[in-house]
Design a protein around this motif. Structure first.
Motif, PDB file in Angstrom:
ATOM      1  N   ILE A 329      26.280 105.501  15.817  1.00 20.79           N
ATOM      2  CA  ILE A 329      25.865 106.753  16.774  1.00 20.79           C
ATOM      3  C   ILE A 329      26.493 108.016  16.499  1.00 20.79           C
ATOM      4  CG2 ILE A 329      25.265 105.293  18.659  1.00 20.79           C
ATOM      5  CD1 ILE A 329      27.678 106.015  19.982  1.00 20.79           C
ATOM      6  N   GLY A 330      27.630 107.939  15.483  1.00 14.57           N
ATOM      7  CA  GLY A 330      28.370 109.095  15.126  1.00 14.57           C
ATOM      8  C   GLY A 330      29.548 109.232  15.981  1.00 14.57           C
ATOM      9  N   SER A 331      30.592 109.818  15.155  1.00 16.91           N
ATOM     10  CA  SER A 331      31.966 109.901  15.754  1.00 16.91           C
ATOM     11  C   SER A 331      31.877 110.778  17.257  1.00 16.91           C
ATOM     12  CB  SER A 331      33.132 110.752  14.913  1.00 16.91           C
ATOM     13  OG  SER A 331      32.897 110.134  13.664  1.00 16.91           O
ATOM     14  N   LYS A 332      31.172 111.814  16.950  1.00 16.31           N
ATOM     15  CA  LYS A 332      31.261 112.587  18.463  1.00 16.31           C
ATOM     16  C   LYS A 332      30.959 111.875  19.708  1.00 16.31           C
ATOM     17  CE  LYS A 332      29.041 116.598  20.829  1.00 16.31           C
ATOM     18  NZ  LYS A 332      28.302 117.809  20.501  1.00 16.31           N
ATOM     19  N   ARG A 333      29.812 111.135  19.462  1.00 14.36           N
ATOM     20  CA  ARG A 333      29.313 110.395  20.975  1.00 14.36           C
ATOM     21  C   ARG A 333      30.379 109.378  21.072  1.00 14.36           C
ATOM     22  NH1 ARG A 333      22.597 109.686  19.856  1.00 14.36           N
ATOM     23  NH2 ARG A 333      22.340 111.836  20.101  1.00 14.36           N
ATOM     24  N   THR A 334      30.821 108.686  19.981  1.00 13.73           N
ATOM     25  CA  THR A 334      31.927 107.555  20.282  1.00 13.73           C
ATOM     26  C   THR A 334      32.999 108.273  21.190  1.00 13.73           C
ATOM     27  OG1 THR A 334      31.251 106.364  18.443  1.00 13.73           O
ATOM     28  CG2 THR A 334      33.393 105.691  19.298  1.00 13.73           C
ATOM     29  N   ILE A 335      33.450 109.432  20.609  1.00 13.39           N
ATOM     30  CA  ILE A 335      34.680 109.941  21.215  1.00 13.39           C
ATOM     31  C   ILE A 335      34.354 110.183  22.723  1.00 13.39           C
ATOM     32  CG2 ILE A 335      36.168 111.797  21.532  1.00 13.39           C
ATOM     33  CD1 ILE A 335      35.880 111.897  18.280  1.00 13.39           C
ATOM     34  N   GLN A 336      33.035 110.774  22.920  1.00 12.13           N
ATOM     35  CA  GLN A 336      32.715 111.121  24.375  1.00 12.13           C
ATOM     36  C   GLN A 336      32.685 110.108  25.135  1.00 12.13           C
ATOM     37  OE1 GLN A 336      28.981 113.197  23.373  1.00 12.13           O
ATOM     38  NE2 GLN A 336      29.862 115.230  23.951  1.00 12.13           N
ATOM     39  N   ILE A 337      32.144 108.952  24.853  1.00 11.60           N
ATOM     40  CA  ILE A 337      32.169 107.864  25.737  1.00 11.60           C
ATOM     41  C   ILE A 337      33.521 107.461  26.314  1.00 11.60           C
ATOM     42  CG2 ILE A 337      31.276 105.228  25.688  1.00 11.60           C
ATOM     43  CD1 ILE A 337      28.833 106.112  24.102  1.00 11.60           C
ATOM     44  N   SER A 338      34.274 107.295  24.997  1.00 13.39           N
ATOM     45  CA  SER A 338      35.734 106.941  25.120  1.00 13.39           C
ATOM     46  C   SER A 338      36.398 107.547  26.190  1.00 13.39           C
ATOM     47  CB  SER A 338      36.583 106.694  23.820  1.00 13.39           C
ATOM     48  OG  SER A 338      35.719 105.791  22.945  1.00 13.39           O
ATOM     49  N   VAL A 339      36.387 109.039  25.915  1.00 15.56           N
ATOM     50  CA  VAL A 339      37.377 109.910  26.793  1.00 15.56           C
ATOM     51  C   VAL A 339      36.619 109.570  28.239  1.00 15.56           C
ATOM     52  CG1 VAL A 339      37.801 112.235  27.352  1.00 15.56           C
ATOM     53  CG2 VAL A 339      37.705 111.384  24.923  1.00 15.56           C
ATOM     54  N   LEU A 340      35.534 109.439  28.615  1.00 16.78           N
ATOM     55  CA  LEU A 340      35.137 109.317  29.784  1.00 16.78           C
ATOM     56  C   LEU A 340      35.600 108.403  30.287  1.00 16.78           C
ATOM     57  CD1 LEU A 340      33.161 110.525  31.992  1.00 16.78           C
ATOM     58  CD2 LEU A 340      31.361 109.191  31.069  1.00 16.78           C
ATOM     59  N   GLY A 341      35.757 107.134  29.576  1.00 17.89           N
ATOM     60  CA  GLY A 341      36.312 105.935  30.225  1.00 17.89           C
ATOM     61  C   GLY A 341      37.823 106.102  30.463  1.00 17.89           C
ATOM     62  N   ILE A 390      40.524  99.600  25.974  1.00 16.17           N
ATOM     63  CA  ILE A 390      39.238  99.490  25.683  1.00 16.17           C
ATOM     64  C   ILE A 390      38.586 100.978  25.217  1.00 16.17           C
ATOM     65  CG2 ILE A 390      36.804  98.877  26.070  1.00 16.17           C
ATOM     66  CD1 ILE A 390      37.276  97.111  28.093  1.00 16.17           C
ATOM     67  N   SER A 391      38.978 101.795  25.721  1.00 18.35           N
ATOM     68  CA  SER A 391      38.501 103.141  25.397  1.00 18.35           C
ATOM     69  C   SER A 391      39.587 103.778  24.503  1.00 18.35           C
ATOM     70  CB  SER A 391      38.586 104.144  26.758  1.00 18.35           C
ATOM     71  OG  SER A 391      37.718 103.474  27.792  1.00 18.35           O
ATOM     72  N   GLY A 392      40.692 103.691  24.523  1.00 23.39           N
ATOM     73  CA  GLY A 392      41.690 104.104  23.796  1.00 23.39           C
ATOM     74  C   GLY A 392      41.420 104.068  22.184  1.00 23.39           C
ATOM     75  N   GLY A 393      41.255 102.631  21.867  1.00 18.98           N
ATOM     76  CA  GLY A 393      41.033 102.463  20.306  1.00 18.98           C
ATOM     77  C   GLY A 393      39.856 103.143  19.786  1.00 18.98           C
ATOM     78  N   PRO A 394      38.665 103.179  20.504  1.00 19.49           N
ATOM     79  CA  PRO A 394      37.630 103.994  19.887  1.00 19.49           C
ATOM     80  C   PRO A 394      37.933 105.521  19.744  1.00 19.49           C
ATOM     81  CG  PRO A 394      36.647 102.509  21.340  1.00 19.49           C
ATOM     82  CD  PRO A 394      38.088 102.294  21.558  1.00 19.49           C
ATOM     83  N   ALA A 395      38.513 105.879  20.743  1.00 17.35           N
ATOM     84  CA  ALA A 395      38.870 107.420  20.897  1.00 17.35           C
ATOM     85  C   ALA A 395      39.822 107.653  19.701  1.00 17.35           C
ATOM     86  CB  ALA A 395      39.595 107.731  22.067  1.00 17.35           C
ATOM     87  N   GLN A 396      40.851 106.993  19.406  1.00 20.69           N
ATOM     88  CA  GLN A 396      41.682 107.161  18.268  1.00 20.69           C
ATOM     89  C   GLN A 396      41.146 107.147  16.988  1.00 20.69           C
ATOM     90  OE1 GLN A 396      44.487 104.419  19.913  1.00 20.69           O
ATOM     91  NE2 GLN A 396      45.901 105.910  20.078  1.00 20.69           N
ATOM     92  N   ALA A 397      40.280 105.925  16.798  1.00 19.52           N
ATOM     93  CA  ALA A 397      39.743 105.740  15.344  1.00 19.52           C
ATOM     94  C   ALA A 397      38.492 106.853  15.071  1.00 19.52           C
ATOM     95  CB  ALA A 397      39.310 104.206  15.472  1.00 19.52           C
ATOM     96  N   ALA A 398      38.045 107.050  16.082  1.00 20.35           N
ATOM     97  CA  ALA A 398      36.538 108.099  15.910  1.00 20.35           C
ATOM     98  C   ALA A 398      36.991 109.481  15.707  1.00 20.35           C
ATOM     99  CB  ALA A 398      35.710 107.739  17.015  1.00 20.35           C
TER     100      ALA A 398
END
Length: 475
Positions: A329-341, A390-398
């Motif tokens: 789904i792209g880096s931006k959407r992944t970051i947005q979902i993660s930061v919201l969490g 759960i949210s921190g890993g995707p936010a950092q990687a993406a």
């Protein structure tokens, strides 16, 4: 992890052109996260940071403020250093020599934490604060060069997967390090035995908190061993032949030019500013979550270690899932979902007190000698901690994949220097703001609540960022 190789697919090129790295080169690059993650797990989050605040300093509130100052001053130094060295490295081409220099400095500084004897921080905490700051500076600069290698190793469509794989195995490394500490090194103060019912390895004395202090030398040895494959198997950029003195001059000139041209890279500039804020919040919640729990619940090394193990399991799962999601789904959407969490989890964590949940609901406090996580407050705090993992890993990687997808290939390390700047330009502000709020209100909760503002503003700014490759400027 599915790994593409140039030999198997000659038509595949890296994100910046040229052949992709062989399988072992990609995996060895990812092992850098395995090598450095115990530093974040043991030192800045679950073991040494709570020990520093509650035992070394002897006052959890004052200790939280002093820890914030140490990380804050380190962040200020990194803000100045990282874009400069990144720009210089682009002039010389090679990244590994810089990684090696940073690695040596890191190992020396983090090993000095062994000398943080219990209670001495109440007399003079400065030497250990300096060691903590130096270790943070060396590690963050090393991360700049490691991140900048990513686009040359794999195609654009696989960067998210490799980045997520790196973060995922990194969390597994942190998890293993926590297990080693908890089951083989840390002993109960009363019985002198580990959770396995055995004396601790190396005869570490629980009365002198030697397991907490040994986390420093252990992290140094771990990093020194597991970073070796990167130097042996991961291809480096070729040397440009530019001499060091000329590289410094040209790098500084190029950095000045890049900063001056940021108005022409407005999309990247907005992303870096957004990342600067949400990443500061992310770093702060990881850095202070264990300190907060030690203060409000009285958790010691055993419970903190279990907490860390549980969070690391979910963080690793989140990072692997985030890498897959990044490519889908792209880096931006992944970051947005993660930061919201992260926003939800941080507000929830700040709402927990010794005898309240959700700010106002009274509950029974933890009972001395009770099993870990036996009180309602501890259980709810654990749930929010899992959401942070759960949210921190995707936010950092993406986040690093996002920049790799956006930066001009010829300016990759330089922009990753600015990326580090975006992660550290206000990194001194978040810990210092936490320190100020903690002291001003004499409350750890007030310090933790500061983090939410950084996350929310960074999250909102992401909506204005477009995920696209920028073209280099030719003057």
């Amino acid at each position: 992890m599915s790994v593409e190789t140039g030999a198997a697919a000659p038509s595949v090129t890296s994100a910046i052109g040229g052949p992709v790295a062989p399988r072992r080169g990609q995996v060895s690059w990812a092992l850098f996260d395995w090598a450095n993650q115990p530093y974040f797990a043991l030192i800045t989050t679950f073991i040494f940071a709570p020990y520093f605040a509650a035992t070394y300093v002897g006052d959890a509130t004052l200790g939280q403020a002093l820890w914030g100052q140490a990380l804050g001053y380190a962040g200020l130094a990194i803000a100045f250093i990282s874009p400069i060295v990144g720009s210089i490295a682009d002039q010389t081409g090679r990244r590994k020599p810089w990684l090696a220099a940073c690695g040596v400095g890191f190992c020396v500084a983090v090993s000095c934490l062994w000398f943080a004897l219990p209670g001495e921080g109440a007399i003079n905490p400065v030497p250990i604060m300096v060691a903590v700051a130096c270790a943070a500076i060396a590690m963050e600069i090393a991360v700049v060069f490691n991140n900048a290698m990513l686009p040359s190793l794999v195609s654009s469509g696989r960067m998210g997967t490799l980045s997520g794989f790196g973060w995922g195995i990194g969390y597994v490394g942190g998890l293993l390090a926590l297990i080693i500490v908890l089951f083989f090194l840390a002993a109960d103060r009363e019985t002198g035995l580990t959770m396995l019912g055995q004396p601790p390895l190396f005869d570490l004395d629980p009365a002198m908190s030697e397991a907490d202090r040994f986390s420093g030398p252990m992290v140094a040895m771990w990093f020194a061993i597991f970073v070796i494959p990167l130097f042996v198997f991961t291809p480096d950029a070729p040397a440009t032949g530019v001499r060091p003195g000329a590289a410094v001059r040209q790098g500084l000139v190029q950095l000045k030019t890049t900063l001056g041209h940021l108005r022409r890279f407005r999309n990247i500039a907005l992303y870096l500013f957004s990342r600067m804020l949400y990443f500061d919040g992310l770093s702060a919640i990881f850095a202070f979550g264990g300190i907060y729990a030690a203060g409000i619940f009285g958790w010691e090394i055993m419970t903190l270690g279990l907490f860390g193990i549980i969070l690391s399991i979910f963080a690793a799962a989140g990072a692997f899932l985030g890498g897959w999601l990044d490519d889908k789904i792209g880096s931006k959407r992944t970051i947005q979902i993660s930061v919201l969490g992260l926003i939800v989890a941080t507000i929830g964590s700040a709402s927990i007190g010794p005898d309240t949940i959700f700010f106002t609901v009274p509950v029974d406090p933890p009972q001395p000698g009770a099993a870990p996580f036996s009180s309602i407050g501890e259980q709810i705090y654990l749930v929010f901690g899992i959401l942070i993992g759960i949210s921190g890993g995707p936010a950092q990687a993406a986040s690093r994949t996002m920049l790799a997808r956006m930066a001009p290939p010829s300016m990759m390390t330089e922009f990753f220097g600015l990326y580090a700047l975006s992660g550290k330009a206000t990194a001194f502000l978040a810990p210092l703001a936490i320190a100020w709020a903690t002291l001003a209100y004499d409350s750890q909760r007030a310090g933790l609540a500061v983090i939410v503002a950084f996350l929310v503003v960074g999250f909102m700014l992401l909506f204005g960022v477009a995920e696209r490759r920028e073209e280099a400027i030719s003057d």
